[in-house]
Design an enzyme around this catalytic site. Sequence first.
Site, PDB file in Angstrom:
ATOM      1  N   ASP A 107      36.758  32.017  -2.571  1.00  0.00           N
ATOM      2  CA  ASP A 107      35.531  31.711  -3.297  1.00  0.00           C
ATOM      3  C   ASP A 107      34.310  31.822  -2.381  1.00  0.00           C
ATOM      4  O   ASP A 107      34.403  32.254  -1.242  1.00  0.00           O
ATOM      5  CB  ASP A 107      35.663  30.311  -3.899  1.00  0.00           C
ATOM      6  CG  ASP A 107      34.745  30.072  -5.080  1.00  0.00           C
ATOM      7  OD1 ASP A 107      34.139  31.041  -5.567  1.00  0.00           O
ATOM      8  OD2 ASP A 107      34.629  28.908  -5.514  1.00  0.00           O
ATOM      9  N   HIS A 108      33.171  31.357  -2.875  1.00  0.00           N
ATOM     10  CA  HIS A 108      31.868  31.462  -2.209  1.00  0.00           C
ATOM     11  C   HIS A 108      31.922  31.459  -0.686  1.00  0.00           C
ATOM     12  O   HIS A 108      32.393  30.508  -0.069  1.00  0.00           O
ATOM     13  CB  HIS A 108      30.976  30.293  -2.646  1.00  0.00           C
ATOM     14  CG  HIS A 108      30.619  30.307  -4.084  1.00  0.00           C
ATOM     15  ND1 HIS A 108      29.470  30.883  -4.565  1.00  0.00           N
ATOM     16  CD2 HIS A 108      31.267  29.810  -5.160  1.00  0.00           C
ATOM     17  CE1 HIS A 108      29.408  30.741  -5.882  1.00  0.00           C
ATOM     18  NE2 HIS A 108      30.494  30.098  -6.268  1.00  0.00           N
ATOM     19  N   ASP A 142      29.029  35.331  -0.960  1.00  0.00           N
ATOM     20  CA  ASP A 142      27.885  34.737  -1.652  1.00  0.00           C
ATOM     21  C   ASP A 142      26.721  34.653  -0.664  1.00  0.00           C
ATOM     22  O   ASP A 142      26.538  33.653   0.028  1.00  0.00           O
ATOM     23  CB  ASP A 142      28.234  33.356  -2.197  1.00  0.00           C
ATOM     24  CG  ASP A 142      27.057  32.712  -2.923  1.00  0.00           C
ATOM     25  OD1 ASP A 142      25.996  33.372  -3.026  1.00  0.00           O
ATOM     26  OD2 ASP A 142      27.186  31.560  -3.360  1.00  0.00           O
ATOM     27  N   GLU A 172      27.507  37.892  -5.173  1.00  0.00           N
ATOM     28  CA  GLU A 172      26.569  37.165  -6.023  1.00  0.00           C
ATOM     29  C   GLU A 172      25.151  37.587  -5.705  1.00  0.00           C
ATOM     30  O   GLU A 172      24.763  37.690  -4.542  1.00  0.00           O
ATOM     31  CB  GLU A 172      26.722  35.652  -5.825  1.00  0.00           C
ATOM     32  CG  GLU A 172      25.785  34.844  -6.703  1.00  0.00           C
ATOM     33  CD  GLU A 172      26.164  33.368  -6.785  1.00  0.00           C
ATOM     34  OE1 GLU A 172      25.356  32.577  -7.306  1.00  0.00           O
ATOM     35  OE2 GLU A 172      27.270  33.008  -6.341  1.00  0.00           O
ATOM     36  N   GLU A 180      27.879  23.024  -4.033  1.00  0.00           N
ATOM     37  CA  GLU A 180      29.313  23.246  -3.904  1.00  0.00           C
ATOM     38  C   GLU A 180      29.629  23.618  -2.466  1.00  0.00           C
ATOM     39  O   GLU A 180      28.971  24.484  -1.877  1.00  0.00           O
ATOM     40  CB  GLU A 180      29.799  24.355  -4.856  1.00  0.00           C
ATOM     41  CG  GLU A 180      31.313  24.577  -4.772  1.00  0.00           C
ATOM     42  CD  GLU A 180      31.827  25.547  -5.819  1.00  0.00           C
ATOM     43  OE1 GLU A 180      32.568  25.108  -6.716  1.00  0.00           O
ATOM     44  OE2 GLU A 180      31.491  26.725  -5.735  1.00  0.00           O
ATOM     45  N   HIS A 224      26.553  24.724 -10.677  1.00  0.00           N
ATOM     46  CA  HIS A 224      27.844  24.126 -10.342  1.00  0.00           C
ATOM     47  C   HIS A 224      27.856  22.666 -10.792  1.00  0.00           C
ATOM     48  O   HIS A 224      26.860  21.957 -10.679  1.00  0.00           O
ATOM     49  CB  HIS A 224      28.093  24.178  -8.832  1.00  0.00           C
ATOM     50  CG  HIS A 224      28.358  25.555  -8.318  1.00  0.00           C
ATOM     51  ND1 HIS A 224      27.668  26.120  -7.276  1.00  0.00           N
ATOM     52  CD2 HIS A 224      29.255  26.500  -8.722  1.00  0.00           C
ATOM     53  CE1 HIS A 224      28.124  27.334  -7.044  1.00  0.00           C
ATOM     54  NE2 HIS A 224      29.081  27.595  -7.912  1.00  0.00           N
ATOM     55  N   GLY A 225      29.000  22.220 -11.261  1.00  0.00           N
ATOM     56  CA  GLY A 225      29.137  20.827 -11.659  1.00  0.00           C
ATOM     57  C   GLY A 225      28.948  20.642 -13.155  1.00  0.00           C
ATOM     58  O   GLY A 225      28.805  21.600 -13.919  1.00  0.00           O
ATOM     59  N   HIS A 262      29.875  32.047 -12.958  1.00  0.00           N
ATOM     60  CA  HIS A 262      30.055  30.873 -12.115  1.00  0.00           C
ATOM     61  C   HIS A 262      29.541  29.635 -12.842  1.00  0.00           C
ATOM     62  O   HIS A 262      28.806  29.730 -13.807  1.00  0.00           O
ATOM     63  CB  HIS A 262      29.306  31.049 -10.797  1.00  0.00           C
ATOM     64  CG  HIS A 262      29.945  32.037  -9.884  1.00  0.00           C
ATOM     65  ND1 HIS A 262      29.401  32.419  -8.679  1.00  0.00           N
ATOM     66  CD2 HIS A 262      31.100  32.737  -9.990  1.00  0.00           C
ATOM     67  CE1 HIS A 262      30.184  33.286  -8.082  1.00  0.00           C
ATOM     68  NE2 HIS A 262      31.220  33.512  -8.871  1.00  0.00           N
ATOM     69  N   GLY A 263      29.937  28.464 -12.357  1.00  0.00           N
ATOM     70  CA  GLY A 263      29.479  27.226 -12.977  1.00  0.00           C
ATOM     71  C   GLY A 263      29.996  27.077 -14.393  1.00  0.00           C
ATOM     72  O   GLY A 263      29.287  26.611 -15.292  1.00  0.00           O
ATOM     73  N   GLY A 264      31.250  27.457 -14.618  1.00  0.00           N
ATOM     74  CA  GLY A 264      31.807  27.422 -15.967  1.00  0.00           C
ATOM     75  C   GLY A 264      32.083  26.028 -16.496  1.00  0.00           C
ATOM     76  O   GLY A 264      32.094  25.809 -17.707  1.00  0.00           O
ATOM     77  N   SER A 265      32.300  25.062 -15.592  1.00  0.00           N
ATOM     78  CA  SER A 265      32.590  23.694 -16.037  1.00  0.00           C
ATOM     79  C   SER A 265      31.405  23.136 -16.821  1.00  0.00           C
ATOM     80  O   SER A 265      30.260  23.237 -16.395  1.00  0.00           O
ATOM     81  CB  SER A 265      32.880  22.797 -14.829  1.00  0.00           C
ATOM     82  OG  SER A 265      34.072  23.171 -14.191  1.00  0.00           O
ATOM     83  N   ASN A 284      34.739  31.006 -13.172  1.00  0.00           N
ATOM     84  CA  ASN A 284      35.136  29.979 -12.219  1.00  0.00           C
ATOM     85  C   ASN A 284      35.210  28.605 -12.867  1.00  0.00           C
ATOM     86  O   ASN A 284      34.337  28.224 -13.652  1.00  0.00           O
ATOM     87  CB  ASN A 284      34.136  29.922 -11.063  1.00  0.00           C
ATOM     88  CG  ASN A 284      34.236  31.107 -10.135  1.00  0.00           C
ATOM     89  OD1 ASN A 284      34.954  32.066 -10.405  1.00  0.00           O
ATOM     90  ND2 ASN A 284      33.515  31.047  -9.030  1.00  0.00           N
ATOM     91  N   THR A 287      35.042  21.855 -11.337  1.00  0.00           N
ATOM     92  CA  THR A 287      34.714  20.462 -11.640  1.00  0.00           C
ATOM     93  C   THR A 287      35.586  19.896 -12.750  1.00  0.00           C
ATOM     94  O   THR A 287      36.102  18.773 -12.644  1.00  0.00           O
ATOM     95  CB  THR A 287      33.225  20.346 -12.027  1.00  0.00           C
ATOM     96  OG1 THR A 287      32.427  20.925 -10.994  1.00  0.00           O
ATOM     97  CG2 THR A 287      32.833  18.890 -12.201  1.00  0.00           C
TER      98      THR A 287
END
Length: 396
Positions: A107-108, A142, A172, A180, A224-225, A262-265, A284, A287
Amino acid sequence: MSALCDVVPPGVVTGDDLIKLMDHARLNGYAIPAVNCTSSSTANSVMEAARKAGCPVIIQVSNGGGAYMCGKGLKTSESATIGSVALAMHVRSVAKYYGIPVVLHSDHCAKKLLPWFDGMLKADEEFFAKYGEPLFSSHMLDLSEEPDEENIAICVEYFKRMAPMKIWLEMEIGITGGEEDGVNNENIDPEKLYTSPEQVWSVYQALSKIGSMFSIAAAFGNVHGVYKPGNVVLSPEKLGKHQEYAKAKIGGDDKPLYLVMHGGSGSTDAEIKTAVSHGVVKMNIDTDTQWAYWDGLRLFEKEKKDFLQGQIGNPTGKDKPNKKFYDPRVWLRKAEESMVKRVMVSCEKLGCTGTYKVSEALGAPQIGEPKKGISPAVFVAAGAIAGAVATALLKK
């Protein structure tokens, strides 16, 4: 279109098989969940979920996740690399037994973490020299915090090193908000959370000269989150503009780009569906699965609390043993079961469920079978040397 199980084998997939997998996802309108893993337990949970859902899956490791896998008690600058390689070797040992395709991904990787990236590539090169394929399927750079020109230039040099081994590169451009793995973008200029079609095209122009095995994480307000509804404004429809712009330049498919979310949560079902409809092939998840893993343990502790206060003595008797409750295999399994369910939810939301007929053939470890004939090292050496020299110059 052929059935995925007819063109992509179960187990860790690399090279041409990975291209077939990404093409199948892009052309059939689904995305593959990419779940951050920090242990054999979480990795097994992800593969179990994919087997139950009948679909491919991506297991990814972050710099911090690799360091944790190595063991927090081991203080060494190489811990992230050591742990990431260890997780990859574990997955390679068991993936084929689960009967579904598994992509091994890192990842990143921000600029300050490039020594970790270099360590993993070294492991890839050593594995490739012996067995004809890389250890990992793909890696992510990233460098979105850097100016676009520098971001793309560094990606180009690394891609030159990766291409001879047929390792997929994810990069990215534009910034994912939030925090993150030690990279904090919580106070970033909101305008930088949205990538323009021209930026994406610049990436395509540079990387396509080297090869086709790359994907672009273009920002569309991602964070993210998990945040309160309304605090994050996603615009997944912007991804369609990137595809339209690229198609106008090169023609061909309506969705010529491989895109990543990204930041799918915490994203809504509608946002995810829109992103996938515009060519997102990977999303991704971290979280939400972190919470699910903890929640399984939390609920178990709540239910069995009176059996977890000592080795001996519980409501059934003061001399009764509690080993069957505090045995790590018991409460860790509850965490795994909860995580499995959450990963399966993501499989469903991404349209991935049921895309692969699970293989019932006897599996085997994928930890390397020496190739006969000319050593693959001959084919990778030039790219590795050129990439390493160029990368060293860029770091100065």
